[in-house]
Every structure is written in C-alpha cells, then in structure tokens.
Design an enzyme around this catalytic site. Structure first.
Site, PDB file in Angstrom:
ATOM      1  N   HIS A 151       0.839  -1.211   0.000  1.00  0.00           N
ATOM      2  CA  HIS A 151       0.000   0.000   0.000  1.00  0.00           C
ATOM      3  C   HIS A 151       0.873   1.260   0.000  1.00  0.00           C
ATOM      4  O   HIS A 151       0.684   2.151  -0.820  1.00  0.00           O
ATOM      5  CB  HIS A 151      -0.920  -0.023   1.231  1.00  0.00           C
ATOM      6  CG  HIS A 151      -1.691   1.248   1.428  1.00  0.00           C
ATOM      7  ND1 HIS A 151      -3.020   1.382   1.063  1.00  0.00           N
ATOM      8  CD2 HIS A 151      -1.331   2.465   1.924  1.00  0.00           C
ATOM      9  CE1 HIS A 151      -3.431   2.615   1.333  1.00  0.00           C
ATOM     10  NE2 HIS A 151      -2.425   3.295   1.869  1.00  0.00           N
ATOM     11  N   GLU A 152       1.828   1.313   0.920  1.00  0.00           N
ATOM     12  CA  GLU A 152       2.672   2.516   1.018  1.00  0.00           C
ATOM     13  C   GLU A 152       3.476   2.731  -0.263  1.00  0.00           C
ATOM     14  O   GLU A 152       3.701   3.872  -0.683  1.00  0.00           O
ATOM     15  CB  GLU A 152       3.602   2.430   2.237  1.00  0.00           C
ATOM     16  CG  GLU A 152       2.890   2.396   3.587  1.00  0.00           C
ATOM     17  CD  GLU A 152       1.951   3.572   3.834  1.00  0.00           C
ATOM     18  OE1 GLU A 152       2.150   4.644   3.222  1.00  0.00           O
ATOM     19  OE2 GLU A 152       1.004   3.406   4.625  1.00  0.00           O
ATOM     20  N   HIS A 155       1.778   4.816  -2.753  1.00  0.00           N
ATOM     21  CA  HIS A 155       1.982   6.266  -2.560  1.00  0.00           C
ATOM     22  C   HIS A 155       3.361   6.682  -3.069  1.00  0.00           C
ATOM     23  O   HIS A 155       3.523   7.723  -3.692  1.00  0.00           O
ATOM     24  CB  HIS A 155       1.910   6.635  -1.078  1.00  0.00           C
ATOM     25  CG  HIS A 155       0.548   6.494  -0.477  1.00  0.00           C
ATOM     26  ND1 HIS A 155      -0.570   7.074  -1.009  1.00  0.00           N
ATOM     27  CD2 HIS A 155       0.134   5.839   0.640  1.00  0.00           C
ATOM     28  CE1 HIS A 155      -1.630   6.781  -0.254  1.00  0.00           C
ATOM     29  NE2 HIS A 155      -1.213   6.025   0.751  1.00  0.00           N
ATOM     30  N   HIS A 161      -5.064   7.908  -2.213  1.00  0.00           N
ATOM     31  CA  HIS A 161      -5.986   6.892  -1.702  1.00  0.00           C
ATOM     32  C   HIS A 161      -7.165   6.690  -2.641  1.00  0.00           C
ATOM     33  O   HIS A 161      -7.583   7.596  -3.343  1.00  0.00           O
ATOM     34  CB  HIS A 161      -6.497   7.294  -0.314  1.00  0.00           C
ATOM     35  CG  HIS A 161      -5.515   6.975   0.761  1.00  0.00           C
ATOM     36  ND1 HIS A 161      -5.359   7.747   1.891  1.00  0.00           N
ATOM     37  CD2 HIS A 161      -4.633   5.955   0.876  1.00  0.00           C
ATOM     38  CE1 HIS A 161      -4.417   7.213   2.651  1.00  0.00           C
ATOM     39  NE2 HIS A 161      -3.959   6.126   2.053  1.00  0.00           N
TER      40      HIS A 161
HETATM   41 ZN   LIG Z   1      -2.197   5.248   2.278  1.00  0.00          ZN
END
Ligand SMILES: [Zn+2]
Ligand SMILES: [Zn+2]
Length: 250
Positions: A151-152, A155, A161
């Site tokens: 997930h990170e 980014h 998101h």
């Molecule tokens: Zn996030």
C-alpha cells in the site's frame, strides 16, 4: 471524511464513523479525488534501500515482504526496483516511532496509523516509513508488513488513496490472504495511468494460454514450443518440472 468512506454525510461523529476512524490505517492524508494521480517518477528504473529493520521479524522475512510489496506494482507496469545498501535510494525504507528525524509526519504508538510514504520526488520523495510500535508479521497475525508495504509503495509511486473498498489503496488496513494478489482493477488502472502497462514484448504468456490464469502469482521460468504444443516449466530443486499440462495450439 464520511463522504470519502461512503458513509452518510452527517457531520456528526456517529458510531459507524468512529469505528472507521479507529480502524488501523495509513497516515497519508486523504486529499483530492481518486483518479487524480501525481506525475510519478518520470522513469521506470527505481532504487530502494532498507535503512533499518524491525526486530519483530527475521531480516530475511523483512527483505522478502519489501521485495514482494514492490513486485505487486512491477507486475503490472514496466517498473523495475533495484536494492541498494548505501547512499540515497529513491525509496528509503525505515521503521520509526512517534516523532522521527526530519520527517514532517509522526507516528502514534500501537494501532492507529501504521505507515506513511511520500510521493515521488527528491529528498523525502518516495520514502516509506513503518510504525515500529506495531507488531509486524510475515503472515498477518499482527499487521502484514507485505500488505502495508505494498500500500505505502503505491503512494511512493504516486498514487493517492482510493475510496474503492476493494482497492489496496483504500486507506484502512484490511487483512487479506497474503498469498493472493492484492491489487484490484482500480489499483491497476491507477498505476498504469502513470507508468503504462507491461511492454508488449514481455515474455510473460498471454492470459488465454496460461493454464491457471486466475492465479496471478504463477510464473514460468521457461517456455518452449515442442511440436505444436507450448510447454511451461518451473524450476524446482535442480531440474525443470512441468507444473501444468501442455496446451495444444491448434
Ligand atoms: Zn495510504
Ligand atoms: Zn515518517
């Protein structure tokens, strides 16, 4: 915030809103609309460095979780990730607690925020921090380092998101089967809008010819044509073992 999570917008802190706010989540603020993506790195070959390790897991398991978290994204794009051991890498990965170093964000102790990452750019850009006050695990008995890292890294590659609850880029932690490919179509569309899809020349077999096409972790070490059949091989213990039936190309 209620609108982002698909709740009835009341402006009040009702129990459902509180429940969502308490759910362990990512520390990157929810800004902008999904579909809006940052420019990305402007190149496909990126470096990463694991600056320190969590004592919660064996080093080799941390290495594997980080590598797998990156591969989630390189699997559907032309991106490649090279590990470095000194100096400044594009994606500097570290386990930190509370207020840490020159990072403008902070962690909040156990639960709550699990990690944060910075969008592509110089300096902090791409850097990814995990809250050392969490219990990191390989298999998700605490928090799965693989899932949070994947997930990170979204980014760190330029994604914001998603409000699609099935997306990996949804801000709340959802425990998923770590053996399943965690990206939803929403995530794939997002990352491919920045970096494009896999090059056409890729040696990866096309879906229609893959015996178990539903398993995205299936990879082949060698493919050969034998007479009019295509054979897929996977290396196992010093020799090639055919792991799937051959396909007739007629
Ligand atoms: Zn996030
Ligand atoms: Zn930080």
């Amino acid at each position: 915030m209620q609108a982002f999570f698909g709740l009835t917008v009341t402006g009040q802190l009702d129990s459902h809103t509180l429940e969502i706010m308490r759910t362990p989540r990512c520390g990157v603020p929810d800004v902008g609309q999904y579909g809006y993506t940052l420019p990305g790195w402007g190149r496909h070959n990126l470096t990463y460095r694991i600056v320190n390790y969590t004592p919660d897991m064996a080093r080799a398991d941390v290495d594997e979780a980080i590598q797998s978290g990156l591969e989630v994204w390189s699997r559907v794009t032309p991106l490649t990730f090279t590990k470095t051991f000194k100096g400044v890498a594009d994606i500097m990965i570290a386990f930190r607690t509370r207020v840490h170093g020159r990072c403008p964000r902070y962690f909040d102790g156990p639960l709550g925020v699990l990690g944060h990452a910075f969008p592509p750019g110089l300096g902090l850009g791409g850097d990814t921090h995990f809250d050392e006050d969490e219990n990191w695990t390989k298999d998700g008995a605490g928090f799965s380092l693989f899932l949070v890292a994947a997930h990170e890294f979204g980014h760190a590659l330029g994604l914001s998101h998603s409000n699609d609850q099935t997306a990996l880029m949804f801000p709340n932690y959802v425990s998923l089967d770590p053996n399943k490919y965690p990206l939803s179509q929403d995530d794939i569309n997002g990352i491919q809008s920045i970096y494009g899809s896999l090059p056409k020349t890729s040696a990866k077999p096309k879906e229609a010819t893959v015996p178990h096409a539903c398993d995205p972790y299936l990879t082949f070490d060698a493919i050969t044509t034998f007479r009019r059949e295509v054979m897929f091989f996977k290396g196992m213990c010093g020799g090639f073992t055919t792991i799937s039936r051959t396909l007739n190309l007629n």
